[in-house]
Design a protein around this motif. Structure first.
Motif, PDB file in Angstrom:
ATOM      1  N   HIS A 436       3.800 -37.076 -34.190  1.00  0.00           N
ATOM      2  CA  HIS A 436       2.469 -37.696 -34.253  1.00  0.00           C
ATOM      3  C   HIS A 436       2.516 -39.130 -33.725  1.00  0.00           C
ATOM      4  O   HIS A 436       1.622 -39.563 -32.986  1.00  0.00           O
ATOM      5  N   LYS A 437       3.548 -39.881 -34.113  1.00  0.00           N
ATOM      6  CA  LYS A 437       3.682 -41.249 -33.612  1.00  0.00           C
ATOM      7  C   LYS A 437       3.906 -41.266 -32.102  1.00  0.00           C
ATOM      8  O   LYS A 437       3.419 -42.163 -31.403  1.00  0.00           O
ATOM      9  N   ALA A 438       4.650 -40.284 -31.602  1.00  0.00           N
ATOM     10  CA  ALA A 438       4.922 -40.244 -30.161  1.00  0.00           C
ATOM     11  C   ALA A 438       3.659 -39.989 -29.352  1.00  0.00           C
ATOM     12  O   ALA A 438       3.567 -40.421 -28.188  1.00  0.00           O
ATOM     13  N   MET A 439       2.670 -39.275 -29.940  1.00  0.00           N
ATOM     14  CA  MET A 439       1.436 -38.976 -29.213  1.00  0.00           C
ATOM     15  C   MET A 439       0.276 -39.886 -29.604  1.00  0.00           C
ATOM     16  O   MET A 439      -0.810 -39.784 -29.044  1.00  0.00           O
ATOM     17  N   ILE A 442      -2.155 -45.249 -26.937  1.00  0.00           N
ATOM     18  CA  ILE A 442      -2.123 -45.145 -25.481  1.00  0.00           C
ATOM     19  C   ILE A 442      -0.713 -44.764 -25.040  1.00  0.00           C
ATOM     20  O   ILE A 442       0.271 -45.390 -25.418  1.00  0.00           O
ATOM     21  N   GLY A 443      -0.616 -43.756 -24.186  1.00  0.00           N
ATOM     22  CA  GLY A 443       0.686 -43.320 -23.689  1.00  0.00           C
ATOM     23  C   GLY A 443       1.357 -42.348 -24.645  1.00  0.00           C
ATOM     24  O   GLY A 443       0.979 -42.202 -25.811  1.00  0.00           O
ATOM     25  N   THR A 444       2.372 -41.679 -24.118  1.00  0.00           N
ATOM     26  CA  THR A 444       3.109 -40.673 -24.883  1.00  0.00           C
ATOM     27  C   THR A 444       4.601 -40.920 -24.722  1.00  0.00           C
ATOM     28  O   THR A 444       5.083 -41.150 -23.613  1.00  0.00           O
ATOM     29  N   ASP A 445       5.317 -40.853 -25.841  1.00  0.00           N
ATOM     30  CA  ASP A 445       6.766 -41.025 -25.821  1.00  0.00           C
ATOM     31  C   ASP A 445       7.402 -39.648 -25.617  1.00  0.00           C
ATOM     32  O   ASP A 445       7.695 -38.925 -26.573  1.00  0.00           O
ATOM     33  N   GLU A 446       7.599 -39.253 -24.345  1.00  0.00           N
ATOM     34  CA  GLU A 446       8.174 -37.933 -24.047  1.00  0.00           C
ATOM     35  C   GLU A 446       9.613 -37.814 -24.527  1.00  0.00           C
ATOM     36  O   GLU A 446      10.091 -36.707 -24.784  1.00  0.00           O
ATOM     37  N   GLY A 447      10.327 -38.931 -24.643  1.00  0.00           N
ATOM     38  CA  GLY A 447      11.718 -38.871 -25.086  1.00  0.00           C
ATOM     39  C   GLY A 447      11.836 -38.318 -26.499  1.00  0.00           C
ATOM     40  O   GLY A 447      12.722 -37.509 -26.800  1.00  0.00           O
ATOM     41  N   SER A 482      -2.750 -31.613 -24.714  1.00  0.00           N
ATOM     42  CA  SER A 482      -3.656 -32.689 -24.302  1.00  0.00           C
ATOM     43  C   SER A 482      -2.918 -33.933 -23.826  1.00  0.00           C
ATOM     44  O   SER A 482      -3.493 -34.773 -23.134  1.00  0.00           O
ATOM     45  N   GLU A 483      -1.633 -34.058 -24.208  1.00  0.00           N
ATOM     46  CA  GLU A 483      -0.874 -35.255 -23.852  1.00  0.00           C
ATOM     47  C   GLU A 483       0.076 -35.046 -22.678  1.00  0.00           C
ATOM     48  O   GLU A 483       0.465 -36.003 -22.019  1.00  0.00           O
ATOM     49  N   LEU A 484       0.479 -33.777 -22.405  1.00  0.00           N
ATOM     50  CA  LEU A 484       1.503 -33.503 -21.393  1.00  0.00           C
ATOM     51  C   LEU A 484       0.888 -32.752 -20.223  1.00  0.00           C
ATOM     52  O   LEU A 484      -0.259 -32.308 -20.272  1.00  0.00           O
ATOM     53  N   SER A 485       1.683 -32.598 -19.159  1.00  0.00           N
ATOM     54  CA  SER A 485       1.182 -31.910 -17.965  1.00  0.00           C
ATOM     55  C   SER A 485       2.358 -31.403 -17.137  1.00  0.00           C
ATOM     56  O   SER A 485       3.515 -31.752 -17.386  1.00  0.00           O
ATOM     57  N   GLY A 486       2.044 -30.579 -16.133  1.00  0.00           N
ATOM     58  CA  GLY A 486       3.041 -30.123 -15.164  1.00  0.00           C
ATOM     59  C   GLY A 486       4.071 -29.179 -15.743  1.00  0.00           C
ATOM     60  O   GLY A 486       3.857 -28.474 -16.733  1.00  0.00           O
ATOM     61  N   ASP A 487       5.245 -29.155 -15.079  1.00  0.00           N
ATOM     62  CA  ASP A 487       6.337 -28.276 -15.510  1.00  0.00           C
ATOM     63  C   ASP A 487       6.858 -28.651 -16.889  1.00  0.00           C
ATOM     64  O   ASP A 487       7.362 -27.802 -17.625  1.00  0.00           O
ATOM     65  N   TYR A 488       6.745 -29.932 -17.241  1.00  0.00           N
ATOM     66  CA  TYR A 488       7.182 -30.373 -18.575  1.00  0.00           C
ATOM     67  C   TYR A 488       6.325 -29.708 -19.655  1.00  0.00           C
ATOM     68  O   TYR A 488       6.846 -29.223 -20.663  1.00  0.00           O
ATOM     69  N   LEU A 489       5.015 -29.666 -19.442  1.00  0.00           N
ATOM     70  CA  LEU A 489       4.128 -28.999 -20.385  1.00  0.00           C
ATOM     71  C   LEU A 489       4.437 -27.500 -20.451  1.00  0.00           C
ATOM     72  O   LEU A 489       4.443 -26.903 -21.531  1.00  0.00           O
ATOM     73  N   THR A 490       4.698 -26.881 -19.308  1.00  0.00           N
ATOM     74  CA  THR A 490       5.036 -25.452 -19.296  1.00  0.00           C
ATOM     75  C   THR A 490       6.287 -25.179 -20.131  1.00  0.00           C
ATOM     76  O   THR A 490       6.346 -24.212 -20.900  1.00  0.00           O
ATOM     77  N   THR A 491       7.295 -26.046 -20.010  1.00  0.00           N
ATOM     78  CA  THR A 491       8.525 -25.880 -20.792  1.00  0.00           C
ATOM     79  C   THR A 491       8.245 -26.026 -22.274  1.00  0.00           C
ATOM     80  O   THR A 491       8.747 -25.250 -23.101  1.00  0.00           O
ATOM     81  N   VAL A 492       7.426 -27.009 -22.648  1.00  0.00           N
ATOM     82  CA  VAL A 492       7.078 -27.196 -24.064  1.00  0.00           C
ATOM     83  C   VAL A 492       6.315 -25.989 -24.597  1.00  0.00           C
ATOM     84  O   VAL A 492       6.550 -25.540 -25.724  1.00  0.00           O
ATOM     85  N   ASN A 721      10.698 -35.881 -16.576  1.00  0.00           N
ATOM     86  CA  ASN A 721      10.845 -35.350 -17.927  1.00  0.00           C
ATOM     87  C   ASN A 721      11.199 -33.867 -17.917  1.00  0.00           C
ATOM     88  O   ASN A 721      11.837 -33.371 -18.847  1.00  0.00           O
ATOM     89  N   TYR A 722      10.778 -33.152 -16.866  1.00  0.00           N
ATOM     90  CA  TYR A 722      11.129 -31.729 -16.751  1.00  0.00           C
ATOM     91  C   TYR A 722      12.650 -31.567 -16.647  1.00  0.00           C
ATOM     92  O   TYR A 722      13.241 -30.713 -17.311  1.00  0.00           O
TER      93      TYR A 722
END
Length: 731
Positions: A436-439, A442-447, A482-492, A721-722
């Motif tokens: 929750h804190k990562a999302m 403003i911005g997202t902590d993908e790490g 809602s916070e991620l996109s692309g191949d990284y979102l597909t993996t998640v 990130n992918y």
């Protein structure tokens, strides 16, 4: 059959077959004979040692059996069946586990009920608070109305007093005016005039009397009007005062009732608060008790699992010892039979050669050649000159192995497992808070997202999602989407979905729209077990409210449709680790006689073999039985002769069954990374779905085949990130 090599016994000049023939035994043949005698001595010594070992084992076994029988007679105990004890203990442990699971479910239900009651109390408390607020507002508004009415009453009383004073003043003024008028109208004593002297002034007495009467009448009328006006005014003010007093009295009564109601609601609120506190304390106590009982159950379960594993290991050890002894016994019996056959032939051959060698030393050159020829004939009858002793042993071992074959072949391979293992200790609430804190903001902590999701199993991710939804009233996957996109979102998404749901989405995407992606249908359906296909069909029905078989039947045609529908029947047995060789050989003969060009789902036996046999059975069929029937490459034969709409499906099924799964997926990863671009979908699917199954073995097979680590290839072909989440899953 290989051509025979020259005989070790060189032939010399001689006479005809029917007459005496002369042979010369050279030094080379004598050395060969002595070497064979030494080898036979060694083999005999080994045989004697094996026989002694067998006798010792049999004697030890008899002694142990006698001692065991004696002890049983002394203790008067019956034979103990270890298998029954193990089965009973396993059954008891399973019943205990079921009881613990039932108790756990009851505790969960009780917890949910208490939580539901607590929610109801909280709702009632909130409604009471809202009603109390409304009543307070109403009391405040009524108090204001009372104050306004009081002020109005005071002002009316002041007006009444002012009017009374004005009335009194008007009365006094009126009295004074009347007094003045009375004084003015009093008769004036006029001087007596002589009669004889006529008066020059007019007589005003009558006029004055008339005016006086008119004034008195007017004054009386004005007084009456004024009295009526003031009386009416006083009556209206009195009525208003009486109405205001009644309204004030009603407001006071209503205010008292409202205060009583407020006091009653406050008392009920205090009671509800006390009840809520009691429920919270009971809930905490129940949660603590449930946590303790769950911990105790888990400890007992772990202890039982440890005992079960120990029992399995002991049984496996006993089974292994038994198999080792049995295999040793079989090998000894085979060697004894082999050595008996060898000894029978070799003794006769050596005895003949030795006899002829003695004759050579005592007789002439002629008799020497004759004895040599006769010994050569004798040896040719017992042992072929083009094979050594080791060849004969190997041939006999193969023959005995074929004769003693039971028809059940063990087909299994060890798997080291996946790279993602359960985290211990596991803190799902803390993980949900970190996500929750990562999302948040403003911005997202993908790490943080990568670190948590790549180091938790799918079951642990489901628990984290449940706690996230309970705490923040939001769905974790939707927040991630809602916070991620692309191949990284597909993996998640692959990590958060069940594999069957993931396959159901892929199949729906392959079927939906214009055209059908046959490659996706083949890759998913031809590499799944029957249980996995059943789960895919169920999730497809639940997610899309459609029937998978009907959708595939409507989007495909011909033999390809029959082939896929037969696979969707989910009749393939699970891999058991063993294969019945006779059945596999019979299936191979049926397919061979049918011919690759005639392979079609219209043949019932073809469908039965390809869709109702386990993958290990197909492995033995295509790897062991098929090469015995033909030297042609099976894949090439399929590409040349098989119907075109079945080529890709059969190739995928055969490749998956003839390779162990780690090898198959290692090849698939290499295919996704080679070429002009990277097939991210295939790469993501393999890494995410095999991360908990056999990804360690996939990595080892990849490095063994392509001589490079899969991490380096992925690091070179992906980015961002992918790349980080794929490398984290591979670590």
């Amino acid at each position: 059959m290989a051509p025979p090599r020259p005989s070790a016994y060189r032939k010399s000049l001689g006479r005809d077959k029917g007459k005496d023939t002369l042979y010369i035994v050279s030094a080379e043949s004598r050395q060969l004979k002595e070497a064979e005698k030494d080898q036979m001595k060694k083999l005999n010594n080994r045989l004697v040692n094996y026989v002694d070992k067998v006798h010792d084992l049999e004697m030890t076994n008899r002694m142990l059996a006698a001692e065991n029988q004696k002890l049983r007679k002394i203790s008067k105990t019956e034979d103990v069946n270890v298998a029954e004890i193990y089965d009973d203990e396993l059954k008891r442990l399973r019943e205990r586990v079921e009881e613990l699971q039932t108790a756990n479910a009851e505790l969960e239900i009780e917890k949910d009920n208490i939580h539901y009651e607590l929610q109801e109390v909280i709702v009632k408390l909130d409604s009471a608070n809202e009603e109390n607020k409304d009543l307070t507002k109403e009391v405040k508004s009524l108090s204001k109305d009372v104050d306004d009415a009081t002020i109005e009453r005071v002002s009316l009383e002041a007006k009444i007093e002012n009017l009374q004073e004005a009335l009194q003043l008007e009365k006094q003024v009126h009295a004074a005016e009347m007094e003045n008028l009375r004084r003015q109208v009093q008769p004036v004593e006029a001087p007596v005039l002589q009669a004889e002297q006529p008066s020059i002034l007019p007589d005003l007495n009558d006029a004055i009397q008339k005016v006086r009467k008119q004034y008195e009448a007017f004054n009386a009328k004005s007084i009456e009007d004024l009295d009526a006006f003031y009386k009416e005014k006083v009556e209206s003010l009195t009525k208003q005062l009486k109405a205001a007093n009644e309204e004030i009295r009603d407001l006071r009564v209503d205010n008292a009732e409202k205060r009583k109601l407020i006091h009653q609601l406050e008392m009920e609120l205090e009671a509800l608060r006390g009840k809520n506190d009691g429920y919270e304390r009971n809930l905490e106590a129940v949660e603590d008790r449930h946590a303790r009982e769950l911990a105790d159950y888990q400890d007992k379960l772990v202890h039982m699992q440890g005992d079960l594993e120990g029992a399995k290991q002991d049984i496996g050890k006993y089974l292994k010892d038994y198999q080792d002894l049995n295999s040793l016994k079989l090998s000894l019996e085979q060697e004894i039979a082999i050595y008996n056959k060898i000894l029978m032939g070799e003794e006769s051959r050596i005895a003949v050669i030795d006899t002829k060698a003695v004759l050579i030393a005592n007789d002439s050159h002629r008799s020497s050649r004759s004895s040599s020829k006769s010994s050569s004939k004798s040896s040719s009858r017992h042992s072929s000159p083009d094979r050594s002793t080791s060849d004969i042993v190997e041939e006999m071992l193969e023959k005995d192995g074929k004769e003693q074959s039971t028809g059940v072949i063990s087909v299994s391979w060890k798997v080291k497992g996946g790279t993602v293992r359960p985290v211990k200790p596991f803190h799902p609430i803390s993980d949900a808070e970190q996500l929750h804190k990562a999302m948040k903001g403003i911005g997202t902590d993908e790490g943080v997202i990568t670190d948590i999701l790549s180091n938790r199993t799918k079951a642990q991710r489901f628990v984290i999602a449940k706690h996230y939804e309970e705490k923040y009233n939001k769905v974790l996957l939707k927040e991630l989407e809602s916070e991620l996109s692309g191949d990284y979102l597909t993996t998640v998404q692959h990590l958060m979905w069940r594999k069957s749901v993931l396959d159901a989405h892929a199949l729906r995407k392959a079927i939906k729209g214009f055209g059908t992606d046959e490659a996706v249908l083949i890759e998913i359906l031809c590499t799944q077990s029957s249980k996995e296909i059943a789960n895919i069909k169920q999730d497809y029905q639940e997610v899309f409210e459609r029937n998978l078989e009907k959708d595939i039947e409507s989007e495909t045609s011909g033999s390809f449709k029959k082939f896929l529908v037969a696979i969707l029947g989910a009749d393939r047995p699970a891999d058991s680790g063993t294969v019945v060789s006779n059945l596999a050989e019979a299936d191979a003969k049926v397919l061979f006689e049918l011919g690759v060009k005639q392979w079609s789902p219209s043949h019932d036996r073809f469908l039965e073999i390809f869709t109702q046999r386990s993958y290990q059975h197909l492995w033995y069929l295509f790897k062991q039985c098929w090469p015995k029937l033909t030297n042609e490459d099976l894949i090439e034969s399929i590409e040349k002769g098989c119907p075109k709409d079945l080529v890709r499906g059969l190739k995928t099924l055969i490749r998956y069954s003839t390779c162990i799964p780690p090898l198959y997926y290692a090849i698939q990863i290499n295919e996704s990374l080679t070429g002009k671009g990277t097939e991210e979908k295939l790469l993501t699917y393999i890494v995410t779905t095999r991360s908990e199954v056999d990804l360690i073995d996939v990595k080892e097979e990849f490095e063994r085949i392509y001589h490079v680590k899969v991490e380096k290839r992925i690091e070179a072909e992906t980015s961002g990130n992918y790349k980080k989440i794929l490398l984290a899953l591979l670590d």
